[in-house]
Design a protein around this motif. Structure first.
Motif, PDB file in Angstrom:
ATOM      1  N   ILE A  36     -42.948  20.698 -75.639  1.00 13.38           N
ATOM      2  CA  ILE A  36     -43.914  21.779 -75.839  1.00 13.38           C
ATOM      3  C   ILE A  36     -43.876  22.673 -74.605  1.00 13.38           C
ATOM      4  O   ILE A  36     -44.060  22.205 -73.490  1.00 13.38           O
ATOM      5  N   LYS A  37     -43.617  23.960 -74.830  1.00 11.79           N
ATOM      6  CA  LYS A  37     -43.567  24.917 -73.728  1.00 11.79           C
ATOM      7  C   LYS A  37     -44.655  25.963 -73.937  1.00 11.79           C
ATOM      8  O   LYS A  37     -44.760  26.546 -75.015  1.00 11.79           O
ATOM      9  N   PRO A  38     -45.465  26.203 -72.897  1.00  7.26           N
ATOM     10  CA  PRO A  38     -46.490  27.246 -73.037  1.00  7.26           C
ATOM     11  C   PRO A  38     -45.862  28.626 -73.059  1.00  7.26           C
ATOM     12  O   PRO A  38     -44.825  28.865 -72.451  1.00  7.26           O
ATOM     13  N   ASP A  39     -46.484  29.523 -73.779  1.00  9.36           N
ATOM     14  CA  ASP A  39     -46.047  30.914 -73.817  1.00  9.36           C
ATOM     15  C   ASP A  39     -46.724  31.628 -72.646  1.00  9.36           C
ATOM     16  O   ASP A  39     -47.900  31.996 -72.724  1.00  9.36           O
ATOM     17  N   ILE A  40     -45.986  31.785 -71.565  1.00  9.55           N
ATOM     18  CA  ILE A  40     -46.538  32.345 -70.333  1.00  9.55           C
ATOM     19  C   ILE A  40     -47.119  33.740 -70.558  1.00  9.55           C
ATOM     20  O   ILE A  40     -48.203  34.062 -70.057  1.00  9.55           O
TER      21      ILE A  40
END
Length: 78
Positions: A3-7
């Motif tokens: 899971i990667k945050p949307d910066i």
């Protein structure tokens, strides 16, 4: 699954201000949780504002408000 945050979205959320009403020009993170809950019951506004308000309610409910404040502090808008 990673899971990667949307910066970009987090930065926008951290700097988004309420455009109308009692809390006009306040950052969404500074809105009282009761105000966000009231909007949830009545229906969030359409579009970006409503999406950001829903997300902020979720973050505040999960105790993640300090994360948003830190993002705003560490990445100020120019």
């Amino acid at each position: 699954m990673e899971i990667k945050p949307d910066i970009k979205k987090l930065l926008e959320l951290a700097h988004y201000k309420m455009p109308f009403g009692k809390y006009k020009d306040r950052y969404l993170v500074d809105l009282p949780i009761a105000y966000l809950v009231w909007f949830k019951q009545k229906g969030f506004p359409k579009g970006n504002l409503g999406n950001h308000m829903q997300t902020m309610l979720d973050l505040k409910s999960d105790g993640l408000e300090p994360m948003i404040r830190k993002i705003r502090q560490d990445f100020p808008r120019e």
